[in-house]
Design a protein around this motif. Sequence first.
Motif, PDB file in Angstrom:
ATOM      1  N   VAL A  14       0.854  -1.188   0.000  1.00 26.31           N
ATOM      2  CA  VAL A  14       0.000   0.000   0.000  1.00 26.31           C
ATOM      3  C   VAL A  14       0.893   1.243   0.000  1.00 26.31           C
ATOM      4  N   PRO A  15       0.714   2.174  -0.938  1.00 25.55           N
ATOM      5  CA  PRO A  15       1.558   3.377  -0.989  1.00 25.55           C
ATOM      6  C   PRO A  15       1.423   4.215   0.285  1.00 25.55           C
ATOM      7  N   VAL A  16       2.554   4.691   0.800  1.00 23.54           N
ATOM      8  CA  VAL A  16       2.572   5.481   2.036  1.00 23.54           C
ATOM      9  C   VAL A  16       3.428   6.721   1.844  1.00 23.54           C
ATOM     10  N   THR A  17       2.872   7.858   2.240  1.00 21.32           N
ATOM     11  CA  THR A  17       3.638   9.098   2.353  1.00 21.32           C
ATOM     12  C   THR A  17       3.783   9.370   3.843  1.00 21.32           C
ATOM     13  N   TRP A  18       5.015   9.464   4.316  1.00 23.01           N
ATOM     14  CA  TRP A  18       5.250   9.586   5.763  1.00 23.01           C
ATOM     15  C   TRP A  18       5.996  10.870   6.067  1.00 23.01           C
ATOM     16  N   HIS A  19       5.510  11.595   7.074  1.00 14.78           N
ATOM     17  CA  HIS A  19       6.181  12.800   7.553  1.00 14.78           C
ATOM     18  C   HIS A  19       6.324  12.683   9.066  1.00 14.78           C
ATOM     19  N   HIS A  20       7.551  12.914   9.526  1.00 15.44           N
ATOM     20  CA  HIS A  20       7.823  12.830  10.957  1.00 15.44           C
ATOM     21  C   HIS A  20       8.224  14.200  11.491  1.00 15.44           C
ATOM     22  N   MET A  21       7.516  14.669  12.513  1.00  9.06           N
ATOM     23  CA  MET A  21       7.807  15.960  13.121  1.00  9.06           C
ATOM     24  C   MET A  21       8.785  15.764  14.278  1.00  9.06           C
ATOM     25  N   GLU A  22      10.039  16.136  14.057  1.00 11.97           N
ATOM     26  CA  GLU A  22      11.072  15.911  15.066  1.00 11.97           C
ATOM     27  C   GLU A  22      10.819  16.691  16.352  1.00 11.97           C
ATOM     28  N   ASP A  23      10.111  17.835  16.227  1.00  9.46           N
ATOM     29  CA  ASP A  23       9.811  18.642  17.416  1.00  9.46           C
ATOM     30  C   ASP A  23       8.336  18.546  17.788  1.00  9.46           C
ATOM     31  N   GLY A  24       7.645  17.549  17.238  1.00  4.42           N
ATOM     32  CA  GLY A  24       6.204  17.445  17.425  1.00  4.42           C
ATOM     33  C   GLY A  24       5.801  16.711  18.682  1.00  4.42           C
ATOM     34  N   PHE A  25       4.579  16.971  19.137  1.00  6.48           N
ATOM     35  CA  PHE A  25       4.008  16.300  20.303  1.00  6.48           C
ATOM     36  C   PHE A  25       2.537  16.043  20.033  1.00  6.48           C
ATOM     37  N   HIS A  26       1.939  15.184  20.816  1.00 12.57           N
ATOM     38  CA  HIS A  26       0.544  14.829  20.595  1.00 12.57           C
ATOM     39  C   HIS A  26      -0.354  16.049  20.821  1.00 12.57           C
ATOM     40  N   GLY A  27      -1.249  16.274  19.865  1.00 11.33           N
ATOM     41  CA  GLY A  27      -2.162  17.407  19.969  1.00 11.33           C
ATOM     42  C   GLY A  27      -1.623  18.689  19.378  1.00 11.33           C
ATOM     43  N   ALA A  28      -0.436  18.638  18.768  1.00 10.72           N
ATOM     44  CA  ALA A  28       0.178  19.856  18.228  1.00 10.72           C
ATOM     45  C   ALA A  28      -0.720  20.542  17.209  1.00 10.72           C
ATOM     46  N   LEU A  29      -1.415  19.766  16.373  1.00 12.01           N
ATOM     47  CA  LEU A  29      -2.259  20.352  15.339  1.00 12.01           C
ATOM     48  C   LEU A  29      -3.346  21.245  15.926  1.00 12.01           C
ATOM     49  N   ASN A  30      -3.805  20.902  17.125  1.00 12.30           N
ATOM     50  CA  ASN A  30      -4.883  21.681  17.739  1.00 12.30           C
ATOM     51  C   ASN A  30      -4.458  23.074  18.183  1.00 12.30           C
ATOM     52  N   THR A  31      -3.165  23.344  18.192  1.00 19.33           N
ATOM     53  CA  THR A  31      -2.712  24.691  18.550  1.00 19.33           C
ATOM     54  C   THR A  31      -2.808  25.645  17.360  1.00 19.33           C
ATOM     55  N   LEU A  32      -3.172  25.134  16.190  1.00 20.74           N
ATOM     56  CA  LEU A  32      -3.309  25.979  15.010  1.00 20.74           C
ATOM     57  C   LEU A  32      -4.362  27.056  15.259  1.00 20.74           C
ATOM     58  N   GLY A  33      -3.979  28.294  15.057  1.00 13.96           N
ATOM     59  CA  GLY A  33      -4.909  29.403  15.243  1.00 13.96           C
ATOM     60  C   GLY A  33      -5.104  29.814  16.684  1.00 13.96           C
ATOM     61  N   MET A  34      -4.262  29.310  17.598  1.00 15.21           N
ATOM     62  CA  MET A  34      -4.397  29.649  19.015  1.00 15.21           C
ATOM     63  C   MET A  34      -3.519  30.817  19.432  1.00 15.21           C
ATOM     64  N   GLY A  35      -3.042  31.586  18.461  1.00 16.67           N
ATOM     65  CA  GLY A  35      -2.251  32.769  18.776  1.00 16.67           C
ATOM     66  C   GLY A  35      -0.946  32.427  19.480  1.00 16.67           C
ATOM     67  N   PHE A  36      -0.793  32.912  20.703  1.00 13.30           N
ATOM     68  CA  PHE A  36       0.434  32.698  21.471  1.00 13.30           C
ATOM     69  C   PHE A  36       0.757  31.213  21.604  1.00 13.30           C
ATOM     70  N   PHE A  37      -0.252  30.371  21.710  1.00 14.24           N
ATOM     71  CA  PHE A  37      -0.037  28.945  21.950  1.00 14.24           C
ATOM     72  C   PHE A  37       0.164  28.129  20.678  1.00 14.24           C
ATOM     73  N   GLN A  38       0.165  28.776  19.518  1.00 19.02           N
ATOM     74  CA  GLN A  38       0.394  28.017  18.292  1.00 19.02           C
ATOM     75  C   GLN A  38       1.856  27.614  18.193  1.00 19.02           C
ATOM     76  N   PHE A  39       2.108  26.356  17.819  1.00 23.20           N
ATOM     77  CA  PHE A  39       3.468  25.841  17.679  1.00 23.20           C
ATOM     78  C   PHE A  39       3.815  25.700  16.194  1.00 23.20           C
ATOM     79  N   PRO A  40       5.095  25.868  15.850  1.00 26.92           N
ATOM     80  CA  PRO A  40       5.502  25.798  14.443  1.00 26.92           C
ATOM     81  C   PRO A  40       5.101  24.496  13.758  1.00 26.92           C
ATOM     82  N   CYS A  41       5.153  23.375  14.491  1.00 29.75           N
ATOM     83  CA  CYS A  41       4.849  22.093  13.856  1.00 29.75           C
ATOM     84  C   CYS A  41       3.378  21.985  13.469  1.00 29.75           C
ATOM     85  N   ALA A  42       2.511  22.789  14.088  1.00 28.73           N
ATOM     86  CA  ALA A  42       1.091  22.767  13.717  1.00 28.73           C
ATOM     87  C   ALA A  42       0.917  23.217  12.270  1.00 28.73           C
TER      88      ALA A  42
END
Length: 408
Positions: free
Chosen positions: A366-394
Amino acid sequence: MMMAVLLALLGAPCLLFLGVGLWVTCRTFFTVDIPVGISHPKKLWLLNFLFQLMVALGMILEKLRICSMPQFVHFMHDLPPYSKDPDVVVTDLRYGSVPVKLYQPRRAASSLRPGIVLIHGGGVILGSFKMYHKICCRLSKESDSVVLMIGYRLAPKHRFPSAMNDCFVATTHFLKSLDMYGVDPARVVVCGDSGGGGAAVTICQKFMARPDLPKIRAQILVYATLQIVDYQLPSFQQNKNVPMLSLDFAIHCIHYYLDISLQWKSAILKGAHMPAQVWEKYGKWLSLENIPERFKQRSYPPVTRAPLNEDAYMETDILLDFLNSPLLAEDQVVSQLPEACIVSCEYDLLRDNSLLYKKRLEDLGVPVTWHHMEDGFHGALNTLGMGFFQFPCATRILGVMVQFVKGL
């Protein structure tokens, strides 16, 4: 006299809040692990503190039988008002009894657009339309796609398999209505993060044998919950105290959703909740050999599985259900799944789930495209649009999702 009573009534909640805040502060300092590879560690510490404060207050309200902890955290998360995006049209709908939100780019389309069924995360106890509103707006706008977000029922009020049933119903209805929304039936993607990622895989498995519906083109999985049987993998040891998903909180999510008593926590963590034949059957897919060596370089304590606790097995065998652990489905099922885009984060409790699933898919062609966030943590995407709390990996995670959809 009345003034004294009034001051006492007003002062008691304040003292309680301060006391809980002090306790959470101490607990966070002594138990939470902020890895050196995390960008903006102080920001993450503060974000985690606020989350743990809500959880602690929710636990108190639960003990007082006022409301459950998830209900309180859900209420607090949803306090901020919606922010409108002028470039996206948002429509509230109901597919039967299931509430959904439809996000469509406002600009006219020159051709049929991709369709994205988005299943939010939150351990099936948290997550809401408001929490994912900005993510859906940006995903729809930047990938020029029609995004459908499913508002499935949450535990503990609605336990297993209510959430999955809602996702099946809503996905079926959407796939039957693609013409109405201007969606290309050859470019329908199922997407999810955390628990929503596991649900996305389950939907792909469930719908691949539905000739009456358009075929799902791809799956996008962001730090997905793909199995909840084995808690002795390296990432579960290395990241058990890393924000925003600790091992303790993950067990609580299972407790609320699957109604598994917390008394079996120790047995589950020691591997004593499953008999030897289960570990032997699924060992080829859960083996440490399937995890690249670089992810085992950070030290973690060696763990030996404890002898079987038969009582624990009787209470926890539901963990093996493919609706909860789609990673464990048979080869004939997994080999027919659509192309996958997998995002994993280094400092995530569930990191190795993604690595194991990636290996299974690749081994089965099965074809797979994989991206690994070296500085990422669980829930990082949810910081998108949170202003001060937004993280670059989001922003990077969203970019990965957008580019994958555009490339279909």
